[in-house]
Scaffold this motif. Sequence first.
Motif: not given
Ligand code: MG
Length: 413
Positions: A322, A325, A380
Amino acid sequence: MLFETLLLNFLFLLFPVVAFLIFFENRTVAFNQKALVLLSAVTMILCIAKPFKLEIGFIFDLRYIPFIIVALFGGFKHVFPLYVILNVCRFYVGGEGTMQSFLFATIMMILVPLYSRRFVKLSSKRRIAWATLTSVLAIGFYLFTLSFSRMTVDWQFWILALNAVTTYAGVTCVIMILIEKIISNTKSRERLMQSDRLNVVSELAASVSHEIRNPLTVTSGFLQLLNKSRTITQVEKEYVELSLLELKRAEKIVSDYLSFAKPQSDNMVYSNMSEELEYTKNIILPYATIHEVEVNYSFNNTLNKHYDQNQIQQCFINLYKNAIEAMKETGGGTLSIEIWEKKRNIMIRIGDTGIGMTKEEISRLGKPYYSTKEEGTGLGMLMVYSTINKVRGSIEVKSEKGKGTTFLITIPT
Ligand code: MG
Ligand code: ADP
């Protein structure tokens, strides 16, 4: 008479609190803030309309209590509308002391919000104490300046002043206790709901992943047998191999995303989490390099803990992914990973310099299928919360839109 006025004023002050409890609890944060400012304004006007009138021509009211509370919780932005409304009303009423009241309100509007930022971070009890103290100081100061502008300042004035100060202190304290109680109730219900959600999901995930894994294993077993058959043609063999690859992928998805399942005994370890952080950092490093993300880390922890190694690793990977990203879209940045110990707690901080989140977005983190990404699963963070919940840890999220996000995880040992 005095007592009745006091009760009436207290009722005015209760009004926003009760209205909030009944009507606004489930609305968005921004809506609530506006509604509360509006309700406080109404309270203030009511307080001005029904002041305490004492024999010696001394008039005072409780209008500064909502003013102070809004200033402390909401800061400058939210107290400013109140300030405008207050002064418009005061000028409308007119009479003696209008200018003083205006000056006083201006001073308060500038001074009180100055420590609003620090105030909201305090513990509940401290906030009650601070608000009461602010209220006492404010009214004390007001009376003090008033005593200069009056001709006759005798002992009677000071006794009334003392009464005013105690009233302010008492009422502020009671209202603050109510507000803090509402805040803590809301928080604990939120926590309960989150843990309920996690329980449902992990029950479901446990059974689904179990149910899916079995047929997958059986199918892949038969396909492997088929692959060894002598009558199978080259083209058919290719098909079978492709099928096997796809099955493997399905298995991986099941074990990656559905690992909210109960901890498995053969994965349990007693260790200090540094190894997992290090291992997952190395896994994610190529991904970080591609997106021009620099990885900083420091591992200083000697405390040990029982946990499911696979789940913890998956949890860190989800957080790193995360973070990267979030920085992918801003063209790179820094991912910092830290672990240290503090009073028998393992502390883990994972920070990025990515796109960040608004308060609204933070509050939705960890809810199933919440994702802002095109190909996101929204599972996630759910997995992260579920895993940290299982080791009785807590997660604190700090994020600022455009600046970055920091996850601070506290795990007791
Ligand atoms: Mg994620
Ligand atoms: P996914 O990554 O599949 O979208 P997650 O549950 O991992 O699902 O994350 C949910 C959402 O939370 C993301 O879509 C993103 O909007 C937000 N988010 C999570 N971590 C960060 C972060 N470090 N910075 C900014 N936004 C984040």
